[in-house]
Write a protein that holds these residues in place. Sequence first.
Motif, PDB file in Angstrom:
ATOM      1  N   VAL A 230      84.360  30.806  18.382  1.00 28.12           N
ATOM      2  CA  VAL A 230      83.643  31.360  19.525  1.00 28.12           C
ATOM      3  C   VAL A 230      82.160  31.076  19.302  1.00 28.12           C
ATOM      4  O   VAL A 230      81.575  31.522  18.301  1.00 28.12           O
ATOM      5  N   VAL A 231      81.558  30.320  20.214  1.00 30.15           N
ATOM      6  CA  VAL A 231      80.196  29.823  20.032  1.00 30.15           C
ATOM      7  C   VAL A 231      79.336  30.277  21.203  1.00 30.15           C
ATOM      8  O   VAL A 231      79.793  30.310  22.352  1.00 30.15           O
ATOM      9  N   GLY A 232      78.092  30.634  20.917  1.00 31.05           N
ATOM     10  CA  GLY A 232      77.171  31.025  21.975  1.00 31.05           C
ATOM     11  C   GLY A 232      75.834  31.442  21.404  1.00 31.05           C
ATOM     12  O   GLY A 232      75.696  31.684  20.193  1.00 31.05           O
ATOM     13  N   GLU A 233      74.830  31.519  22.266  1.00 30.85           N
ATOM     14  CA  GLU A 233      73.501  31.948  21.850  1.00 30.85           C
ATOM     15  C   GLU A 233      73.527  33.413  21.418  1.00 30.85           C
ATOM     16  O   GLU A 233      74.459  34.161  21.731  1.00 30.85           O
ATOM     17  N   ASN A 234      72.473  33.836  20.703  1.00 27.04           N
ATOM     18  CA  ASN A 234      72.311  35.246  20.396  1.00 27.04           C
ATOM     19  C   ASN A 234      72.276  36.031  21.700  1.00 27.04           C
ATOM     20  O   ASN A 234      71.588  35.654  22.654  1.00 27.04           O
ATOM     21  N   GLY A 235      73.036  37.111  21.751  1.00 24.56           N
ATOM     22  CA  GLY A 235      73.089  37.927  22.952  1.00 24.56           C
ATOM     23  C   GLY A 235      74.130  37.497  23.958  1.00 24.56           C
ATOM     24  O   GLY A 235      74.278  38.135  25.003  1.00 24.56           O
ATOM     25  N   SER A 236      74.874  36.432  23.646  1.00 24.50           N
ATOM     26  CA  SER A 236      75.878  35.933  24.588  1.00 24.50           C
ATOM     27  C   SER A 236      77.148  36.774  24.587  1.00 24.50           C
ATOM     28  O   SER A 236      77.960  36.675  25.503  1.00 24.50           O
ATOM     29  N   GLY A 237      77.331  37.582  23.548  1.00 25.79           N
ATOM     30  CA  GLY A 237      78.498  38.448  23.477  1.00 25.79           C
ATOM     31  C   GLY A 237      79.569  38.000  22.507  1.00 25.79           C
ATOM     32  O   GLY A 237      80.622  38.631  22.418  1.00 25.79           O
ATOM     33  N   LYS A 238      79.313  36.937  21.742  1.00 22.49           N
ATOM     34  CA  LYS A 238      80.377  36.437  20.864  1.00 22.49           C
ATOM     35  C   LYS A 238      80.742  37.438  19.769  1.00 22.49           C
ATOM     36  O   LYS A 238      81.925  37.629  19.466  1.00 22.49           O
ATOM     37  N   SER A 239      79.735  38.101  19.186  1.00 24.43           N
ATOM     38  CA  SER A 239      80.036  39.100  18.154  1.00 24.43           C
ATOM     39  C   SER A 239      80.711  40.327  18.757  1.00 24.43           C
ATOM     40  O   SER A 239      81.623  40.902  18.155  1.00 24.43           O
ATOM     41  N   THR A 240      80.264  40.730  19.941  1.00 25.63           N
ATOM     42  CA  THR A 240      80.912  41.850  20.638  1.00 25.63           C
ATOM     43  C   THR A 240      82.380  41.534  20.880  1.00 25.63           C
ATOM     44  O   THR A 240      83.259  42.383  20.691  1.00 25.63           O
ATOM     45  N   LEU A 241      82.656  40.298  21.270  1.00 22.65           N
ATOM     46  CA  LEU A 241      84.026  39.888  21.569  1.00 22.65           C
ATOM     47  C   LEU A 241      84.891  39.878  20.320  1.00 22.65           C
ATOM     48  O   LEU A 241      85.982  40.470  20.308  1.00 22.65           O
TER      49      LEU A 241
END
Length: 235
Positions: free
Chosen positions: A42-53
Amino acid sequence: MIIERAYAHRGSYDEGEWPWSVPCVRELLRDGLRFTAPVTFVVGENGSGKSTLVEALAEGFGLDPWGGSHEWRYAGHRAKSVLGAHVRFDAAPRGRRMLASWPARQGFFLRAETALDALGREGLDPDARSHGEGFLAAFRDKFLRPGLYVLDEPEAALSFSSCLELIGHIDRLARAGAQVICATHSPLLTALPGADIIEVGEHGMRRTTWQDLALVDHWRRYLADPGAYLRHVLE
């Protein structure tokens, strides 16, 4: 594979309130997330929600949101997430028994921010090794059996060569029947052959290839000409 699909149901929510304001979370609620390979990045910028997901996926499986193995459910200091309580799974054939019975579950959640504390609880002495070695020790000593392994930016403490070693560990886990879901910023990890890559952002979630990842393009451009980027941030 252990799980084929993750989804979450919530009768009503305020789209302006976190985490429901995060596009990938709303897509999880609307359509769910299907897994097509033993390893998913799961890849994305900081704040994109990847860690939340990925944290919600770990918690939905019964892993401690602080980090650690299935044996330490809610033993840490981190409060249960609002989203994780709503996550459910459709099991893959290999995972049906595991999802049907709590004692049968196997897995581990490794968070970059709390990894050393969680690993200490697992019996790995964090003071006896460097931060990066502590991460790799978890793979060598704890990531051995088929199960669900959720990783949140494991590359944070790792050098280039250690990232390559981590790729080997992830590949061996997958070949042994485990499933890995990893949030990452690393172009090294996401290059693992056969892995599924999901890019999250304002668009929600979309599958992509390593060659088409924005982070791969930026790293290529930066390494070719650092000045083209640095002139925008340096006085």
